[in-house]
Design an enzyme around this catalytic site. Structure first.
Site, short mmCIF file in Angstrom:
data_model
loop_
_atom_site.label_atom_id
_atom_site.label_comp_id
_atom_site.label_asym_id
_atom_site.label_seq_id
_atom_site.Cartn_x
_atom_site.Cartn_y
_atom_site.Cartn_z
N ARG A 62 2.61 31.20 27.20
CA ARG A 62 2.99 30.95 25.83
C ARG A 62 3.18 29.96 25.23
NH1 ARG A 62 -1.17 33.05 28.64
NH2 ARG A 62 -1.79 34.87 28.15
N ASP B 203 -0.19 37.66 21.56
CA ASP B 203 -0.35 36.36 22.21
C ASP B 203 -1.15 35.71 21.39
OD1 ASP B 203 0.95 36.11 24.95
OD2 ASP B 203 -1.82 36.39 25.53
#
Length: 405
Positions: free
Chosen positions: A96, A125
């Site tokens: 990420r 996320d």
């Protein structure tokens, strides 16, 4: 937040991010730039480019980031032997910050005033994308459609897609059996058929590994070469970071290595069950620990093991670009100065274990540990004084306890 004029969207080409692309155009009347990263997920990315073109994206970025991903994110993490909650090798977490980094860079390049992602409001996320983005640009706007829109079910998403003539893959009609995220380090499967942690995961969930019981009956021996804590060769052949991980993935998948069924504690507070496959990473972790066994001083190694859970938690929670992660990284990288050499591992039916290791930087001294004549390398009589000094406080404690009993 004022309406953005141009948004850079993390775009996979799938149903959800295609809907987000259209939703951004209609909801905000803004330009949308798409960014699709090849992190080794194993999918052809040209269809995503063509789909973005057909949906009127004002600019389209499709980039191969596999080498940067492994070199600058995966390898630094593996120098720390990082695992979350004792088991998880952080395959989704570590991808990420790289995606966010490129989103922010593309926003600067294109004059965009916002970035957008497709992470839901229940998961980790969203935190990882946004903490990374704000760390790199404190003024960037972040749009998270799943926290804003009313498309709260798969049925509503498909209705929106049909009304806006968004192509829907045939397997997306109805309920998807589970959600998958993949990159060169791992695959992650969550949701639907996996939501009951009491039920065994179906065989079809696994994508990169054969079942251990179906793996070859013949073991495979692999030699992994390291320089300063990073893997640089396999069986004597020099390879780039991404090539190393790709090769180890192939070997590990063949032997059913790296499967994990985990119920983890998400940063947002809930428990989540996931099925992970990290074949190459599992081999890499074992091999890295193997070379550290002979090259890393005991004190440095034990301190690393104390720091590791904190380091792993920072990555899991989205703090890759935080000063505390960078401080820990500096200490970890310093410890790897002599972690150079070769490890031989044995792959067999779901397991990987170190069976040999050697290095010009080795701290192992056979002369000191031998059960044969050590030729004066070690005077065993010295141990008596060593024991007496370490026992002194224990003796005093015992004497007090006897006196007061």
């Amino acid at each position: 937040m004022s309406a953005p004029k141009k948004v850079v969207l993390a775009y996979s080409g799938g149903l959800d991010t295609s809907i987000i692309l259209k939703w951004l155009q209609t909801e905000y009347g803004c330009e949308v730039v798409t960014f699709t990263a090849d992190l080794g997920q194993g999918e052809e990315l040209e269809p995503a480019r063509k789909k973005a073109e057909g949906m009127g994206a004002s600019a389209i970025y499709v980039e191969d980031l596999r080498e940067e991903f492994v070199r600058d994110f995966v390898f630094p993490m593996f120098r720390a032997n990082a695992v979350y909650e004792g088991l998880y090798l952080l395959g989704t977490s570590i991808a990420r910050p790289l995606i966010s980094k490129r989103l922010v860079e593309i926003a600067r390049e294109t004059g965009a005033d916002a970035v957008a992602h497709g992470a839901t409001g229940k998961g980790n996320d969203q935190v990882r994308f946004e903490l990374a983005a704000y760390a790199l640009d404190p003024d960037i706007k972040v749009i998270a459609p799943w926290r804003e829109w009313d498309l709260t079910s798969r049925t509503k998403l498909i209705d929106f897609a049909e009304k806006n003539q968004i192509q829907i893959a045939t397997d997306k009609r109805g309920e998807a059996p589970f959600s998958v995220d993949a990159n060169l380090l791992h695959t992650s499967s969550e949701g639907k058929v996996l939501e009951d942690p009491a039920e065994d995961a179906p065989d079809y969930v696994y994508q990169r590994t054969v079942a251990p019981e179906d793996a070859p009956d013949q073991a495979q021996f692999v030699e992994v070469g390291f320089e300063r804590g990073d893997a640089v060769s396999i069986d004597g052949e020099a390879m780039s970071p991404a090539q190393v991980l790709t090769k180890l993935n192939e070997m590990g998948g063949t032997h059913g290595i790296g499967r994990l069924d985990l119920v983890e504690g998400r940063f947002v507070g809930m428990k989540s069950r996931g099925i992970y496959e990290t074949p190459g990473g599992t081999i890499l972790l074992e091999a890295h620990r193997g070379i550290e066994q002979i090259t890393l001083d005991r004190g440095a190694g034990h301190l690393k093991d104390e720091l590791m859970p904190r380091y792993a938690e920072l990555i899991y929670n989205g703090f890759w670009f935080s000063p505390e992660r960078e401080m820990l990284q500096a200490a970890i990288d310093h410890s790897q100065a002599h972690v150079t050499g070769t490890v031989r591992v044995k792959l067999y039916k779901g397991s990987v274990r170190t069976v040999g290791r050697w290095s010009d930087h080795s701290l192992y001294s056979e002369a000191h540990v031998t059960f044969e004549d050590d030729a004066g390398a070690y005077d065993q009589k010295d141990a008596a004084g060593f024991i007496q000094l370490n026992a002194l406080r224990l003796k005093l404690l015992a004497a007090r306890a006897r006196r007061l009993s």
